[in-house]
Structures are given as structure tokens and as C-alpha cells.
Design a protein around this motif. Structure first.
Motif, short mmCIF file in Angstrom:
data_model
loop_
_atom_site.label_atom_id
_atom_site.label_comp_id
_atom_site.label_asym_id
_atom_site.label_seq_id
_atom_site.Cartn_x
_atom_site.Cartn_y
_atom_site.Cartn_z
N ARG A 254 -13.64 11.21 78.06
CA ARG A 254 -14.59 9.89 78.93
C ARG A 254 -14.86 8.92 78.07
NH1 ARG A 254 -18.02 12.82 82.31
NH2 ARG A 254 -17.35 14.95 81.49
N SER A 255 -15.02 8.61 76.55
CA SER A 255 -15.18 7.47 76.27
C SER A 255 -14.45 6.35 75.84
CB SER A 255 -14.93 7.88 74.50
OG SER A 255 -16.25 8.48 74.19
N GLU A 256 -12.94 6.35 76.47
CA GLU A 256 -12.37 5.85 76.28
C GLU A 256 -12.29 4.93 77.67
OE1 GLU A 256 -7.38 4.54 76.89
OE2 GLU A 256 -7.85 6.01 75.88
N LEU A 257 -12.58 5.91 78.99
CA LEU A 257 -12.91 5.93 79.70
C LEU A 257 -14.49 4.78 80.46
CD1 LEU A 257 -12.36 5.28 83.10
CD2 LEU A 257 -13.48 7.57 83.48
N THR A 258 -15.19 5.02 79.61
CA THR A 258 -16.73 4.33 79.78
C THR A 258 -16.81 2.56 78.95
OG1 THR A 258 -17.86 6.64 78.87
CG2 THR A 258 -19.00 4.62 78.71
N GLU A 259 -15.57 3.00 78.11
CA GLU A 259 -15.21 1.28 77.46
C GLU A 259 -14.49 0.66 78.51
OE1 GLU A 259 -13.17 -0.99 73.69
OE2 GLU A 259 -14.21 1.23 73.71
N ARG A 260 -13.82 1.07 79.46
CA ARG A 260 -12.90 0.47 80.57
C ARG A 260 -14.27 -0.11 81.87
NH1 ARG A 260 -7.86 3.00 84.24
NH2 ARG A 260 -7.53 0.93 84.90
N LEU A 261 -14.75 0.68 81.87
CA LEU A 261 -15.90 0.93 83.36
C LEU A 261 -16.73 -0.09 82.74
CD1 LEU A 261 -16.10 4.51 84.39
CD2 LEU A 261 -14.81 2.81 85.28
N GLU A 262 -17.34 -0.21 81.46
CA GLU A 262 -17.90 -1.14 81.54
C GLU A 262 -17.87 -2.79 81.04
OE1 GLU A 262 -21.55 1.26 78.33
OE2 GLU A 262 -19.80 0.27 77.43
N GLY A 263 -16.45 -3.00 80.76
CA GLY A 263 -15.78 -3.75 81.40
C GLY A 263 -15.35 -4.69 82.03
N LEU A 264 -15.95 -4.02 83.35
CA LEU A 264 -15.50 -4.34 85.47
C LEU A 264 -17.14 -4.58 85.70
CD1 LEU A 264 -12.34 -2.21 86.13
CD2 LEU A 264 -12.49 -3.86 85.32
N ARG A 265 -17.61 -4.00 84.50
CA ARG A 265 -19.33 -3.76 85.17
C ARG A 265 -19.71 -6.20 86.36
NH1 ARG A 265 -23.77 -1.29 81.45
NH2 ARG A 265 -22.51 -2.86 79.65
N SER A 266 -19.79 -5.58 87.37
CA SER A 266 -20.41 -6.64 88.09
C SER A 266 -20.49 -6.03 89.65
CB SER A 266 -18.58 -8.00 88.09
OG SER A 266 -18.94 -8.95 89.43
N PRO A 267 -22.02 -7.03 89.79
CA PRO A 267 -22.17 -6.95 91.42
C PRO A 267 -21.62 -7.24 92.00
CG PRO A 267 -23.77 -8.05 89.97
CD PRO A 267 -22.49 -8.02 89.31
N PRO A 268 -21.78 -7.14 93.37
CA PRO A 268 -22.72 -5.60 93.83
C PRO A 268 -22.00 -4.53 93.67
CG PRO A 268 -21.76 -6.70 95.61
CD PRO A 268 -21.02 -7.55 94.93
N GLY A 269 -20.65 -4.20 93.34
CA GLY A 269 -19.93 -3.10 93.77
C GLY A 269 -19.91 -2.26 94.75
N PHE A 270 -20.42 -1.86 95.55
CA PHE A 270 -20.33 -1.93 97.42
C PHE A 270 -20.95 -2.92 98.06
CE2 PHE A 270 -20.72 1.82 94.80
CZ PHE A 270 -19.38 2.64 95.22
N SER A 271 -20.33 -3.39 98.88
CA SER A 271 -20.79 -4.88 99.58
C SER A 271 -21.14 -4.45 101.06
CB SER A 271 -19.60 -6.03 100.06
OG SER A 271 -18.48 -4.84 100.57
N GLY A 272 -20.90 -2.72 101.27
CA GLY A 272 -21.17 -2.00 102.72
C GLY A 272 -22.66 -1.24 102.27
N LYS A 273 -22.13 -0.01 102.01
CA LYS A 273 -23.30 0.82 102.36
C LYS A 273 -23.69 1.41 100.82
CE LYS A 273 -23.13 3.26 107.10
NZ LYS A 273 -22.11 4.58 107.62
N ALA A 274 -23.98 1.39 100.28
CA ALA A 274 -24.77 1.22 99.04
C ALA A 274 -25.78 2.85 97.79
CB ALA A 274 -25.78 0.05 98.16
N PRO A 275 -25.13 3.40 96.73
CA PRO A 275 -25.51 4.67 96.73
C PRO A 275 -27.11 4.13 96.54
CG PRO A 275 -24.30 3.63 95.24
CD PRO A 275 -24.26 2.42 96.08
N GLY A 276 -27.77 6.14 96.55
CA GLY A 276 -29.23 5.28 97.14
C GLY A 276 -29.90 6.22 95.90
N GLY A 277 -30.56 7.49 95.98
CA GLY A 277 -30.99 8.09 94.74
C GLY A 277 -30.41 8.68 94.20
#
Length: 345
Positions: A254-277
Motif C-alpha cells: 500500500r505505501s509503495e503503491l501510494t507513492e507511485r500513484l501520487e507521482g502519476l496524478r494528472s487530470p482528467p483521469g477519465f475522459s468519458g464517464k467519470a466517478p461520481g459520489g
């Protein structure tokens, strides 16, 4: 007006199944497809018909065409166990079933005409002759059901679920990747009585896999570590649609994966239907989610797809660094249309 004299109480609970990873071995089992619909006990007495869900709630209001169909069956009385299903374009549609649970009677009547439901039969609790069969073994109940279905003869509306005593045939059903309208196999002990409300049957689900793009993630509740991965597939327009999530992440990674994901943060993530609530499967997950560059691909295991989304959470099987994100399309979860495989009564 006195209430109808049904052969069994409307509060009768259906026999249930416990989950297993493999089909039971040895003799004395009957195997049937596991249908993806609404479980239903149907009661008839004279011209009165009642449909009851597994929860015990009445279903007749939502499926008036099924009530009308059973009322027209020549048998004066019976109690059967089965599954309500709706077929659209060669596929059984759970969405269409859910649309019936609507407060407006006019809407329900309209849908009942446009997409009439079927009742797939797989057990008989009481016969037209007034015999209550809950204390009889399955082999006798199934024989009575076969006779009843043949006599009722409501083509394309009242269906008899196939069954087999051969484990290899049931295993073939589990291995079938076509859209047969079933999502696994149920094993029933041939010489057992009908145990209402008890888990005497065994169900083995047919689980499928798909390669999905990780289009975003959510932090775990009250934590700055990843809690779930948000999954996407590319639609026909080349846009990435959100299709579900997986939270089966080991604490060790979990810790290593969190660091990896945070390094890839960039909008929009989903160009079609996006997560809601918050996810409808969990109330403690944060509404906020972090968008990612569409680079990471994971293989997940899923059971049902509803409205182009995984109906339940998925299980993460492995990362797929060998797979390009653009290869992750809806074709993986949209098998070709197939006929619903039942015996017509």
C-alpha cells in the motif's frame, strides 16, 4: 372477501445456497445454471396469484404480465420456485429488472408491454393436485415440476431451467464464456428435502477477467494511503469510461503503491464517464478521488456487468505492464449476443 387459500404461507422462505470455489464431487447432486435475475416464489390459488421475492416482499405489482400469465395457467393451485428474467437483444438484462421497481404504475405497465418478463422454473413446492412437496426429495420435486411445465405450456414465458446429474456437464457450463444469461452453477442434493430459509445448496459463480486502466484512485478513510483503484475501459469514441473499482490491495504494497500513484496524478483521469459520489457499495469511502495519467493497467476478476459497470467490487489479480492502456476496451466485457439456454415449457 376472504383471503385465498394458498397451499403454503406467503411467508415461506426459499431454500438458499452457500458459496464455494468448486462444484461438489461424488454422486447425489443435481446441477443447474445459476440465473442472473430476481429469485421468486410464485403462489396460485384459484384466480389469485402472488409473487414473493427472496426478501419476502411482494413482486406482483412490478411484474403484472407474469401475474396475468400464471393466472391463465389451467392449474387451479400450485407453488413454484424460480427466477424472474428479462431478455433484451439476446441478453438477459438485470438493468431491465431494476427498472421495474418503479413507484408509477403507468411506467410499470408500459415496461411490462415493451419488455415482458419470463419466469424460469427450477423447483416445485406444491402441485396442482394440492400435494405439498417441501418434505419430498428433490428427485420427486423435479419430476413434478417437469410434468407441470409440460402441462402449463406457456411458450417463451414460462421456462424450465435445464439440469444435469453429470458434473462434467456442469463444469462445461462454468467454462462457457458466452452470454448465456447465467452466472454460474447451483448444485442441489438430489435426495434432500426443501429446507426453507436454509443454505442447503451450493453455488459456484462463473468469474471473468478484464484488463482495465487505472484512471484514478481514492485514499482510504482517515488515511493518506491508497484505499481503492478506479478502473476504466475505452469506449467506441476512444474515451476512457469509469467502470468500477478494486480495493483488494495488500497492506504490504500500500505505501509503495501510494507513492507511485501520487507521482502519476494528472487530470482528467477519465475522459468519458467519470466517478461520481461515494460508491454505492461502500459508505465510508471518500467522495474525493485523484485523477491519474492513463498508463497503469491491471487485470481484475469480476462477476456481473450492469449499465457498462461492474456491479460489485472486483478482485485485483495482477499488474499488466505488458499491456498498453489503449488495448483496454469494452469488447472484453461485451460478449456477442446469445440465445437464452432454457427448455421451453
Amino acid at each position: 372477501m376472504s383471503p385465498p387459500d394458498f397451499l403454503l404461507p406467503l411467508s415461506t422462505e426459499p431454500m438458499e445456497a452457500r458459496s464455494a470455489d468448486t462444484l461438489p464431487e461424488g454422486e447425489g447432486w443435481q446441477f443447474e445454471p445459476k440465473w442472473d435475475g430476481f429469485r421468486c416464489l410464485a403462489f396460485k390459488a384459484g384466480d389469485q396469484v402472488e409473487l414473493r421475492a427472496k426478501s419476502g416482499k411482494p413482486l406482483g405489482r412490478y411484474f403484472p404480465e407474469v401475474v396475468e400469465m400464471l393466472a391463465a395457467v389451467k392449474a387451479e393451485q400450485f407453488v413454484v420456485d424460480g427466477e424472474l428474467v428479462i431478455e433484451i437483444d439476446g441478453h438477459l438484462s438485470f438493468d431491465a429488472l431494476q427498472m421495474r421497481l418503479h413507484p408509477a404504475e403507468s411506467r410499470i405497465k408500459k415496461l411490462s408491454r415493451e419488455t415482458p418478463a419470463r419466469l424460469v422454473l427450477f423447483d416445485m413446492l406444491a402441485t396442482p393436485r394440492g400435494e405439498v412437496l417441501v418434505d419430498r426429495p428433490l428427485v420427486e420435486r423435479r419430476a413434478a415440476l417437469d410434468s407441470f411445465a409440460k402441462a402449463a405450456a406457456v411458450k417463451d414465458r414460462l421456462l424450465l431451467s435445464p439440469c444435469t446429474a453429470k458434473r462434467k456437464d456442469a463444469q462445461a457450463w462454468l467454462s462457457d464464456t458466452s452470454d448465456s444469461g447465467t452466472d454460474g452453477v447451483v448444485a442441489k442434493p438430489l435426495h434432500e428435502t426443501y429446507h426453507t430459509g436454509e443454505r442447503m445448496m451450493v453455488k459456484v459463480k462463473r468469474l471473468r477477467t478484464a484488463d482495465c486502466v487505472v484512471g484514478g484512485f481514492r485514499y482510504a478513510a482517515k488515511s493518506r494511503k491508497v484505499g481503492s483503484l478506479l478502473l476504466g475501459l475505452y469506449n467506441e469514441d476512444g474515451r476512457l469510461d469509469h467502470v468500477g473499482f478494486t480495493s483488494t490491495i495488500s497492506n504490504a504494497e500500500r505505501s509503495e503503491l501510494t507513492e507511485r500513484l501520487e507521482g502519476l496524478r494528472s487530470p482528467p483521469g477519465f475522459s468519458g464517464k467519470a466517478p461520481g459520489g461515494p460508491s454505492r457499495w461502500s459508505t465510508d469511502r471518500s467522495v474525493e478521488w485523484e485523477p491519474l495519467k492513463p498508463e497503469l493497467v491491471v487485470e481484475v476478476r469480476f462477476d456481473h456487468v450492469t449499465s457498462d459497470r461492474f456491479r460489485h467490487g472486483t478482485k485485483l489479480l495482477r499488474w499488466r505492464p505488458d499491456k498498453a492502456a489503449r488495448q483496454c476496451t469494452f469488447e472484453q466485457i461485451h460478449p456477442p449476443a446469445a440465445e437464452v439456454k432454457t427448455k421451453h415449457s
